[in-house]
Design a protein around this motif. Structure first.
Motif, PDB file in Angstrom:
ATOM      1  N   ASP A   1      27.334  68.106  74.740  1.00 26.01           N
ATOM      2  CA  ASP A   1      28.715  67.399  74.389  1.00 26.01           C
ATOM      3  C   ASP A   1      28.260  66.128  73.856  1.00 26.01           C
ATOM      4  N   ALA A   2      29.579  65.270  73.457  1.00 26.40           N
ATOM      5  CA  ALA A   2      29.108  64.074  72.847  1.00 26.40           C
ATOM      6  C   ALA A   2      28.460  63.001  73.502  1.00 26.40           C
ATOM      7  N   ALA A   3      28.308  63.134  74.724  1.00 26.01           N
ATOM      8  CA  ALA A   3      27.316  62.327  75.541  1.00 26.01           C
ATOM      9  C   ALA A   3      25.955  62.645  75.575  1.00 26.01           C
ATOM     10  N   CYS A   4      25.655  63.837  75.073  1.00 23.44           N
ATOM     11  CA  CYS A   4      24.358  64.235  74.803  1.00 23.44           C
ATOM     12  C   CYS A   4      23.910  63.540  73.531  1.00 23.44           C
ATOM     13  N   VAL A   5      24.523  63.678  72.512  1.00 27.83           N
ATOM     14  CA  VAL A   5      24.575  62.866  71.249  1.00 27.83           C
ATOM     15  C   VAL A   5      24.356  61.508  71.354  1.00 27.83           C
ATOM     16  N   ASP A   6      25.154  61.025  72.125  1.00 25.58           N
ATOM     17  CA  ASP A   6      24.914  59.349  72.329  1.00 25.58           C
ATOM     18  C   ASP A   6      23.783  59.076  73.096  1.00 25.58           C
ATOM     19  N   ARG A   7      23.270  59.868  74.012  1.00 20.90           N
ATOM     20  CA  ARG A   7      22.043  59.629  74.687  1.00 20.90           C
ATOM     21  C   ARG A   7      20.904  59.770  73.469  1.00 20.90           C
ATOM     22  N   LEU A   8      20.859  60.818  72.563  1.00 20.79           N
ATOM     23  CA  LEU A   8      19.906  60.867  71.710  1.00 20.79           C
ATOM     24  C   LEU A   8      19.712  59.474  70.681  1.00 20.79           C
ATOM     25  N   GLU A   9      20.960  59.039  70.492  1.00 17.86           N
ATOM     26  CA  GLU A   9      20.991  57.728  69.660  1.00 17.86           C
ATOM     27  C   GLU A   9      20.425  56.684  70.332  1.00 17.86           C
TER      28      GLU A   9
ATOM     29  N   VAL B   1      13.484  71.738  63.731  1.00  9.81           N
ATOM     30  CA  VAL B   1      14.746  71.512  64.292  1.00  9.81           C
ATOM     31  C   VAL B   1      15.637  71.422  63.096  1.00  9.81           C
ATOM     32  N   ARG B   2      15.031  70.929  61.989  1.00  9.45           N
ATOM     33  CA  ARG B   2      16.076  70.748  60.525  1.00  9.45           C
ATOM     34  C   ARG B   2      16.508  72.275  60.415  1.00  9.45           C
ATOM     35  N   ARG B   3      15.529  73.016  60.381  1.00 12.97           N
ATOM     36  CA  ARG B   3      15.778  74.522  60.135  1.00 12.97           C
ATOM     37  C   ARG B   3      16.819  75.122  61.053  1.00 12.97           C
ATOM     38  N   ALA B   4      16.668  74.910  62.208  1.00 12.89           N
ATOM     39  CA  ALA B   4      17.560  75.341  63.305  1.00 12.89           C
ATOM     40  C   ALA B   4      18.992  74.868  62.920  1.00 12.89           C
ATOM     41  N   GLU B   5      18.957  73.550  62.378  1.00 12.90           N
ATOM     42  CA  GLU B   5      20.256  72.937  62.199  1.00 12.90           C
ATOM     43  C   GLU B   5      21.035  73.569  60.824  1.00 12.90           C
ATOM     44  N   ARG B   6      20.113  74.093  59.761  1.00 13.71           N
ATOM     45  CA  ARG B   6      20.574  74.742  58.804  1.00 13.71           C
ATOM     46  C   ARG B   6      21.018  76.059  59.134  1.00 13.71           C
ATOM     47  N   ALA B   7      20.373  76.790  60.134  1.00 13.31           N
ATOM     48  CA  ALA B   7      20.660  78.073  60.720  1.00 13.31           C
ATOM     49  C   ALA B   7      22.257  78.104  61.366  1.00 13.31           C
ATOM     50  N   THR B   8      22.410  76.935  62.294  1.00 17.00           N
ATOM     51  CA  THR B   8      23.552  76.820  62.872  1.00 17.00           C
ATOM     52  C   THR B   8      24.577  76.742  62.029  1.00 17.00           C
TER      53      THR B   8
ATOM     54  N   VAL C   1      31.328  82.353  62.450  1.00 21.32           N
ATOM     55  CA  VAL C   1      31.995  82.342  63.865  1.00 21.32           C
ATOM     56  C   VAL C   1      31.966  80.751  64.361  1.00 21.32           C
ATOM     57  N   PRO C   2      32.947  80.407  65.122  1.00 25.82           N
ATOM     58  CA  PRO C   2      33.260  79.138  65.521  1.00 25.82           C
ATOM     59  C   PRO C   2      31.820  78.981  66.544  1.00 25.82           C
ATOM     60  N   VAL C   3      31.311  77.853  66.425  1.00 27.48           N
ATOM     61  CA  VAL C   3      30.250  77.321  67.312  1.00 27.48           C
ATOM     62  C   VAL C   3      30.612  75.860  67.602  1.00 27.48           C
ATOM     63  N   ASN C   4      29.942  75.412  68.732  1.00 32.93           N
ATOM     64  CA  ASN C   4      29.986  74.073  69.467  1.00 32.93           C
ATOM     65  C   ASN C   4      29.700  73.204  68.213  1.00 32.93           C
ATOM     66  N   ASP C   5      30.452  72.259  67.708  1.00 35.14           N
ATOM     67  CA  ASP C   5      30.010  71.241  66.705  1.00 35.14           C
ATOM     68  C   ASP C   5      29.185  70.278  67.193  1.00 35.14           C
ATOM     69  N   GLU C   6      29.432  70.059  68.530  1.00 37.43           N
ATOM     70  CA  GLU C   6      28.402  68.807  69.202  1.00 37.43           C
ATOM     71  C   GLU C   6      26.803  69.398  69.288  1.00 37.43           C
ATOM     72  N   ALA C   7      26.635  70.749  69.200  1.00 33.60           N
ATOM     73  CA  ALA C   7      25.482  71.342  69.165  1.00 33.60           C
ATOM     74  C   ALA C   7      24.609  70.907  67.747  1.00 33.60           C
ATOM     75  N   ILE C   8      25.580  70.853  66.781  1.00 31.16           N
ATOM     76  CA  ILE C   8      25.093  71.008  65.432  1.00 31.16           C
ATOM     77  C   ILE C   8      24.792  69.535  65.208  1.00 31.16           C
ATOM     78  N   ARG C   9      25.723  68.695  65.657  1.00 33.90           N
ATOM     79  CA  ARG C   9      25.406  66.964  65.692  1.00 33.90           C
ATOM     80  C   ARG C   9      23.821  66.702  66.561  1.00 33.90           C
ATOM     81  N   TYR C  10      24.015  67.499  67.679  1.00 37.04           N
ATOM     82  CA  TYR C  10      22.713  67.298  68.431  1.00 37.04           C
ATOM     83  C   TYR C  10      21.455  67.418  67.799  1.00 37.04           C
ATOM     84  N   LEU C  11      21.426  68.776  67.210  1.00 38.79           N
ATOM     85  CA  LEU C  11      20.179  69.034  66.441  1.00 38.79           C
ATOM     86  C   LEU C  11      19.969  68.147  65.282  1.00 38.79           C
ATOM     87  N   ASN C  12      20.954  67.459  64.834  1.00 35.31           N
ATOM     88  CA  ASN C  12      20.693  66.494  63.669  1.00 35.31           C
ATOM     89  C   ASN C  12      20.203  65.491  64.262  1.00 35.31           C
ATOM     90  N   ARG C  13      20.392  64.786  65.288  1.00 29.66           N
ATOM     91  CA  ARG C  13      19.978  63.833  66.085  1.00 29.66           C
ATOM     92  C   ARG C  13      18.588  64.016  66.712  1.00 29.66           C
TER      93      ARG C  13
END
Length: 190
Positions: free
Chosen positions: A90-98, A133-140, A147-159
């Motif tokens: 979720d967004a908290a995971c992305v915030d922690r990465l930042e 991880v960059r390749r995983a982000e592109r694959a996601t 198909v719908p995927v968790n948008d926060e998972a994509i943001r997470y991979l980017n961070r």
């Protein structure tokens, strides 16, 4: 919790596998490529952690990343419309990465050019993990087109890829090694 009593199941021998909701999909489903590539990234982080010179704080964060990458994989393997589905990233995971990016950036010199990967084994493995991880982000992103995927998972991979780049630089600093800057063709003596 997962209970693995037998590793081989033979269910994939005909080119299909099951998602977390037990839905059968072809092994060419883009979600499988996405979470399979996340697994590769996790392995590269594991290789980095296997080195003897990983600073304790970095090892702690990398270990947490490994666990969270399994959460990303679980999010990608579970359709968003599955009844009872819980989003793990979720967004908290992305915030922690930042926050970790800021923490590990402390003391790093400003960048004046792109960096050539390598330097120390730890820095090299962190850069390998970053590119996977960059390749995983592109694959996601490709999976998200169908198909719908968790948008926060994509943001997470980017961070995560940002953090791994920063950690690779920090590994060079900790080893008192000079980073190698990219020299564009017109500046190289060849």
């Amino acid at each position: 919790m997962v209970n693995l009593t037998r590793i081989y199941t033979r269910t994939g021998d005909r080119g299909t596998t099951r998602l977390a909701d037990n839905q059968s999909v072809p092994k060419t489903d883009p979600r499988l490529d996405a979470y399979g590539t996340v697994d590769e990234a996790n392995c590269a982080i594991g290789a980095a952690l296997a080195l003897a010179d990983v600073p304790p704080r970095m090892a702690q964060v990398l270990s947490q990343l490994q666990n969270e990458l399994f959460d990303v994989g679980a999010d990608l393997a579970t359709p968003l419309d599955h009844a009872g589905r819980t989003v793990r990233i979720d967004a908290a995971c992305v915030d922690r990465l930042e926050a970790w990016c800021d923490e590990f950036s402390a003391g790093l010199p400003d960048l004046r050019s792109f960096l050539l990967p390598g330097g120390t084994p730890l820095s090299a493995w962190l850069n390998i993990a970053r590119t996977v991880v960059r390749r995983a982000e592109r694959a996601t992103w490709i999976a998200a087109e169908t198909v719908p995927v968790n948008d926060e998972a994509i943001r997470y991979l980017n961070r995560v890829s940002d953090l791994l780049f920063i950690m690779a630089r920090q590994a060079m600093l900790a080893a008192d090694q000079q980073e190698t800057l990219w020299a564009p063709a017109q500046e190289r003596d060849e």
